[in-house]
Every structure is written in C-alpha cells, then in structure tokens.
Motif scaffolding. Sequence first.
Motif, PDB file in Angstrom:
ATOM      1  N   VAL A 199      54.841 -24.708  84.372  1.00 26.74           N
ATOM      2  CA  VAL A 199      56.086 -23.999  84.841  1.00 26.74           C
ATOM      3  C   VAL A 199      55.438 -22.580  85.433  1.00 26.74           C
ATOM      4  O   VAL A 199      56.000 -22.148  86.664  1.00 26.74           O
ATOM      5  CB  VAL A 199      56.988 -23.711  83.785  1.00 26.74           C
ATOM      6  CG1 VAL A 199      57.966 -22.708  83.863  1.00 26.74           C
ATOM      7  CG2 VAL A 199      57.784 -24.857  83.256  1.00 26.74           C
ATOM      8  N   ARG A 200      54.395 -21.956  84.854  1.00 25.13           N
ATOM      9  CA  ARG A 200      53.820 -20.748  85.460  1.00 25.13           C
ATOM     10  C   ARG A 200      53.286 -21.133  86.846  1.00 25.13           C
ATOM     11  O   ARG A 200      53.479 -19.988  87.803  1.00 25.13           O
ATOM     12  CB  ARG A 200      52.897 -20.251  84.510  1.00 25.13           C
ATOM     13  CG  ARG A 200      52.429 -19.025  84.943  1.00 25.13           C
ATOM     14  CD  ARG A 200      51.368 -18.397  84.066  1.00 25.13           C
ATOM     15  NE  ARG A 200      49.939 -19.193  83.900  1.00 25.13           N
ATOM     16  CZ  ARG A 200      48.993 -18.946  84.784  1.00 25.13           C
ATOM     17  NH1 ARG A 200      49.241 -17.797  85.697  1.00 25.13           N
ATOM     18  NH2 ARG A 200      47.931 -19.416  84.638  1.00 25.13           N
ATOM     19  N   VAL A 201      52.778 -21.896  87.145  1.00 24.80           N
ATOM     20  CA  VAL A 201      52.017 -22.213  88.477  1.00 24.80           C
ATOM     21  C   VAL A 201      53.148 -22.567  89.346  1.00 24.80           C
ATOM     22  O   VAL A 201      53.062 -22.159  90.528  1.00 24.80           O
ATOM     23  CB  VAL A 201      50.872 -23.328  88.280  1.00 24.80           C
ATOM     24  CG1 VAL A 201      50.447 -23.904  89.890  1.00 24.80           C
ATOM     25  CG2 VAL A 201      49.589 -22.936  87.347  1.00 24.80           C
ATOM     26  N   VAL A 202      54.056 -23.257  89.051  1.00 23.30           N
ATOM     27  CA  VAL A 202      55.076 -23.549  89.993  1.00 23.30           C
ATOM     28  C   VAL A 202      56.013 -22.106  90.296  1.00 23.30           C
ATOM     29  O   VAL A 202      56.225 -21.826  91.501  1.00 23.30           O
ATOM     30  CB  VAL A 202      56.075 -24.610  89.183  1.00 23.30           C
ATOM     31  CG1 VAL A 202      57.380 -24.778  90.371  1.00 23.30           C
ATOM     32  CG2 VAL A 202      55.471 -25.944  89.322  1.00 23.30           C
ATOM     33  N   VAL A 215      43.773 -35.783  78.422  1.00 20.87           N
ATOM     34  CA  VAL A 215      44.166 -36.530  77.512  1.00 20.87           C
ATOM     35  C   VAL A 215      45.789 -36.280  77.202  1.00 20.87           C
ATOM     36  O   VAL A 215      46.580 -37.065  76.705  1.00 20.87           O
ATOM     37  CB  VAL A 215      43.328 -36.662  76.369  1.00 20.87           C
ATOM     38  CG1 VAL A 215      43.984 -37.305  75.286  1.00 20.87           C
ATOM     39  CG2 VAL A 215      42.043 -37.196  76.507  1.00 20.87           C
ATOM     40  N   ALA A 216      45.791 -34.955  77.071  1.00 22.34           N
ATOM     41  CA  ALA A 216      47.256 -34.608  76.413  1.00 22.34           C
ATOM     42  C   ALA A 216      47.670 -33.481  77.595  1.00 22.34           C
ATOM     43  O   ALA A 216      48.006 -32.420  77.106  1.00 22.34           O
ATOM     44  CB  ALA A 216      47.119 -34.000  75.066  1.00 22.34           C
ATOM     45  N   THR A 217      48.114 -33.892  78.498  1.00 20.83           N
ATOM     46  CA  THR A 217      48.495 -32.831  79.838  1.00 20.83           C
ATOM     47  C   THR A 217      49.948 -32.397  79.174  1.00 20.83           C
ATOM     48  O   THR A 217      50.035 -31.004  79.763  1.00 20.83           O
ATOM     49  CB  THR A 217      48.404 -33.594  81.070  1.00 20.83           C
ATOM     50  OG1 THR A 217      47.170 -34.294  81.036  1.00 20.83           O
ATOM     51  CG2 THR A 217      48.733 -32.325  81.979  1.00 20.83           C
ATOM     52  N   VAL A 218      50.582 -32.912  78.322  1.00 21.69           N
ATOM     53  CA  VAL A 218      51.766 -32.504  77.813  1.00 21.69           C
ATOM     54  C   VAL A 218      51.719 -31.156  77.290  1.00 21.69           C
ATOM     55  O   VAL A 218      52.625 -30.354  77.477  1.00 21.69           O
ATOM     56  CB  VAL A 218      52.802 -33.505  77.096  1.00 21.69           C
ATOM     57  CG1 VAL A 218      53.832 -33.138  76.774  1.00 21.69           C
ATOM     58  CG2 VAL A 218      52.794 -34.740  77.977  1.00 21.69           C
ATOM     59  N   VAL A 219      50.690 -30.698  76.503  1.00 19.88           N
ATOM     60  CA  VAL A 219      50.357 -29.552  75.921  1.00 19.88           C
ATOM     61  C   VAL A 219      50.664 -28.338  77.312  1.00 19.88           C
ATOM     62  O   VAL A 219      50.867 -27.327  76.663  1.00 19.88           O
ATOM     63  CB  VAL A 219      49.142 -29.594  75.332  1.00 19.88           C
ATOM     64  CG1 VAL A 219      48.940 -28.159  74.669  1.00 19.88           C
ATOM     65  CG2 VAL A 219      49.035 -30.731  74.198  1.00 19.88           C
ATOM     66  N   PHE A 220      50.527 -28.617  78.296  1.00 17.52           N
ATOM     67  CA  PHE A 220      50.253 -27.593  79.427  1.00 17.52           C
ATOM     68  C   PHE A 220      51.527 -27.476  80.268  1.00 17.52           C
ATOM     69  O   PHE A 220      51.572 -26.903  81.077  1.00 17.52           O
ATOM     70  CB  PHE A 220      48.803 -27.883  80.296  1.00 17.52           C
ATOM     71  CG  PHE A 220      47.758 -27.604  79.556  1.00 17.52           C
ATOM     72  CD1 PHE A 220      47.393 -26.421  78.934  1.00 17.52           C
ATOM     73  CD2 PHE A 220      46.966 -28.666  79.578  1.00 17.52           C
ATOM     74  CE1 PHE A 220      46.078 -26.180  78.371  1.00 17.52           C
ATOM     75  CE2 PHE A 220      45.699 -28.773  78.960  1.00 17.52           C
ATOM     76  CZ  PHE A 220      45.212 -27.489  78.327  1.00 17.52           C
ATOM     77  N   VAL A 221      52.563 -27.772  79.804  1.00 17.30           N
ATOM     78  CA  VAL A 221      53.872 -27.636  80.346  1.00 17.30           C
ATOM     79  C   VAL A 221      54.250 -26.381  80.625  1.00 17.30           C
ATOM     80  O   VAL A 221      54.543 -26.304  81.791  1.00 17.30           O
ATOM     81  CB  VAL A 221      55.145 -28.238  79.370  1.00 17.30           C
ATOM     82  CG1 VAL A 221      56.446 -28.132  80.160  1.00 17.30           C
ATOM     83  CG2 VAL A 221      54.997 -29.747  79.484  1.00 17.30           C
ATOM     84  N   GLY A 222      54.155 -25.448  79.786  1.00 12.93           N
ATOM     85  CA  GLY A 222      54.348 -24.117  80.012  1.00 12.93           C
ATOM     86  C   GLY A 222      53.343 -23.557  81.076  1.00 12.93           C
ATOM     87  O   GLY A 222      53.743 -22.864  82.166  1.00 12.93           O
ATOM     88  N   GLU A 223      52.048 -23.955  81.231  1.00 15.44           N
ATOM     89  CA  GLU A 223      51.048 -23.646  82.183  1.00 15.44           C
ATOM     90  C   GLU A 223      51.615 -24.296  83.656  1.00 15.44           C
ATOM     91  O   GLU A 223      51.282 -23.491  84.651  1.00 15.44           O
ATOM     92  CB  GLU A 223      49.767 -24.177  82.180  1.00 15.44           C
ATOM     93  CG  GLU A 223      48.517 -23.687  82.896  1.00 15.44           C
ATOM     94  CD  GLU A 223      48.243 -22.289  82.426  1.00 15.44           C
ATOM     95  OE1 GLU A 223      47.790 -21.705  83.480  1.00 15.44           O
ATOM     96  OE2 GLU A 223      48.808 -21.848  81.686  1.00 15.44           O
TER      97      GLU A 223
END
Length: 129
Positions: free
Chosen positions: A47-50, A37-45
Amino acid sequence: MRLGSRLRGEFPRGWWRSARWWITGIRELALSTVAAVATVVFVGEMVRVVRHHDEPLVISRLLGTFEGYVASLLVNGAGLGVLVAMAIEDGLPVSPGAVALTALLTAWCLLNIAVSAVVFVVVARSRIR
C-alpha cells in the motif's frame, strides 16, 4: 563496471570481521525469504509503495528485496500450478478437510501473487522511467 570493482563493492576490506556487514546480509536474506514465502505479510508495504509510486526515494526503501517479490511470483505461481494439477489429476477432494485445505492453499497463493505482482509492477515501472 569490472568484476573486481563489483566484488570490492560487495565485499569491502575486512568484511569478515564486520558485524554490521553480517547483520545487514542476514536481515536482507531473511526479508527476501519472507517476501518469497509469505508476501501477504507485506500488504502494508504494498500500500505504501502504491501510494508513493511517483517517489523513487520511497520505492528505493522497499522492505524486502525486489528479488524476493519476483521469487514470490515464481514460487506461488508454481504452487498454484501444482494445486491445479492435483485437482485435475485426482479430481476434486472428497473429504471436507481436504476441500478446506485446498481452498486455503489456493487463497494463500493467490493473495501472495497479487501482492507481489502489484509491487513488481510499481517498482518495474519506476525503474523503467
């Protein structure tokens, strides 16, 4: 792998009495729901995965489940489709509040799609290799 061994892996002996099993399951369900629903919350995640796209150990510790990110692609794609269909059917909203709300919802869907698509591509690429 047979069905019985898969079920034993998912439901170990005494699972209904195990607080750890319940807490882990509820946590995974909550993270998957937030990821959908709110994937934007995982922007830090994201970036870490990339950043660590060539390190399978880091990718395996992905916050939220891969299925949650796939669900985000589907849910937000459908939401974007509904917004486009509403704009085509009714014409553009006339009131400034409706225009702002439509723009906000469109931006929300596009941001969620972008984050989940990046995570999806990196994880899928890692699993294929």
